[in-house]
Write an enzyme that holds these catalytic residues in place. Structure first.
Site, mmCIF file in Angstrom:
data_model
loop_
_atom_site.group_PDB
_atom_site.id
_atom_site.type_symbol
_atom_site.label_atom_id
_atom_site.label_comp_id
_atom_site.label_asym_id
_atom_site.label_seq_id
_atom_site.Cartn_x
_atom_site.Cartn_y
_atom_site.Cartn_z
ATOM 1 N N GLY A 145 0.793 -1.069 -0.014
ATOM 2 C CA GLY A 145 0.186 0.028 -0.038
ATOM 3 C C GLY A 145 0.845 1.212 0.144
ATOM 4 C CB VAL A 186 -0.783 2.891 5.236
ATOM 5 C CG1 VAL A 186 -1.168 1.528 6.229
ATOM 6 C CG2 VAL A 186 -1.916 3.794 4.995
ATOM 7 N N GLY A 187 2.573 2.379 5.358
ATOM 8 C CA GLY A 187 3.722 1.655 5.592
ATOM 9 C C GLY A 187 4.563 1.910 6.952
ATOM 10 C CD GLU A 240 4.429 -3.477 -3.963
ATOM 11 O OE1 GLU A 240 5.024 -2.307 -4.507
ATOM 12 O OE2 GLU A 240 3.286 -3.672 -4.274
ATOM 13 C CB CYS A 250 2.366 -0.324 -7.250
ATOM 14 S SG CYS A 250 2.625 -1.806 -7.571
#
Length: 325
Positions: free
Chosen positions: A188, A192-193, A210, A244
């Site tokens: 994502g 948020v990572g 990722e 992505c």
């Protein structure tokens, strides 16, 4: 106790019984997962159609075929992957039998993404099962129809205690991240990572992140411009650009700019017809928030191809000329 806590506790308790250790048990679960993907192909396609307006053919090509390939590879190679590996001896170990024996990590958390809700969620699950782990599966709440199908149907095929599906939004994900895991897999945004990494650090939990990035393309004036533009157009507009590694922007010399624009315009027309709104292989933006974000990017810009939109369908037109350089 929250349902997130209960799911993690059940998974850990089930893992501690040792039932995932035998390779036969892992292969059994992998075959059940393969059976799920093949038997529920229609349910998966219908869910993705509701979420992203992706065609059945597109879902098979970009979601399920890859998962099936991963499962078959894991079944074929599992004995080799799990076998002890010999280690070169030294003076301290010369009289010993020295080897590295792969062991499962334990209970892992898989947080899926919305742009490819099945491939990105189930492919890490294949690895988790093959390695003998339990896994808590958290599909993206943004793809609500896919998440619902996963929650309702996957437990009919896999061990419900070892591989629970936990649905919900941000609060549910935050509650999951408060639990202790042995590995976390997240796909994502980088924002948020960072939160996932922070939560994992509290328990020294290893992570696989990722995250999104930028994928510019440069077209040299001496290359085959037709081929380059055709490939760039395919990569950009697959899944309505929601990939992505989709090309973010194209760089080229001013001398070939007009030709590049024309080649891409022709490819769009060839791929998606004169009326992409009614063409089944042209999808929709995932939700209105992202629709508005993308529309805002066009403000103050010259739109060479496309520009019309329909917020009620989260549709952005890519073909009708809006203005021309």
């Amino acid at each position: 106790m929250s349902r997130q806590q209960l799911a993690v506790q059940r998974a850990r308790k089930s893992f501690q019984t040792g039932k995932t250790k035998p390779l036969e048990s892992r292969i059994h679960q992998l075959r059940n997962l393969l059976r799920f993907v093949t038997e529920r192909r229609k349910d998966i396609a219908e869910a993705v159609k509701k979420d992203l307006s992706k065609s059945e053919h597109g879902t098979e090509l970009f979601e399920t075929l890859g998962v099936e390939g991963e499962i078959k590879l894991a079944i074929e190679k599992l004995a080799e992957w799990a076998a002890p590996r010999p280690v070169e001896k030294n003076l301290l170990t010369i009289s010993d039998e020295v080897f590295v024996h792969p062991e499962p990590l334990g209970v892992v958390l898989i947080i899926g993404a919305w742009n490819y809700p099945w491939a990105i969620t189930l492919q890490p699950l294949v690895g988790a099962i093959a390695a003998g782990n339990a896994a808590v599966i958290k599909p993206s709440e943004v793809c609500c129809h896919s998440a619902k199908v996963m929650e309702e149907l996957l437990p009919r095929y896999l061990d419900k205690d070892l591989y629970p599906v936990v649905t919900g939004g941000v609060p549910e994900t935050q509650e999951l991240l408060r639990q202790r895991f042995d590995h976390i897999f997240y796909t994502g945004s980088s924002a948020v990572g960072k939160l996932v990494m922070e939560a994992a650090a509290r328990n020294l939990t290893p992570v696989t992140l990722e995250l999104g990035g930028k994928s510019p393309c440069y077209i040299d004036k001496n290359c085959d411009i037709t081929v380059a533009c055709r490939r760039i157009t395919w990569g950009k507009f697959v899944n309505c650009g929601q990939t992505c590694i989709a090309p973010d922007y194209v760089l080229c010399e001013p001398s070939i700019q007009n030709r590049v624009q024309e080649e891409i315009k022709n490819c769009i027309k060839e791929f998606y017809t004169d009326d992409p709104k009614t063409f089944e292989d042209y999808g929709r933006i995932i939700n209105k928030r992202h629709f508005k974000r993308i529309m805002a990017l066009m403000e103050g810009s010259t739109v060479v191809v496309g520009g019309d939109s329909d917020e009620s369908q989260c549709y952005i037109d890519i073909l009708k000329d809006f203005s021309q350089n």
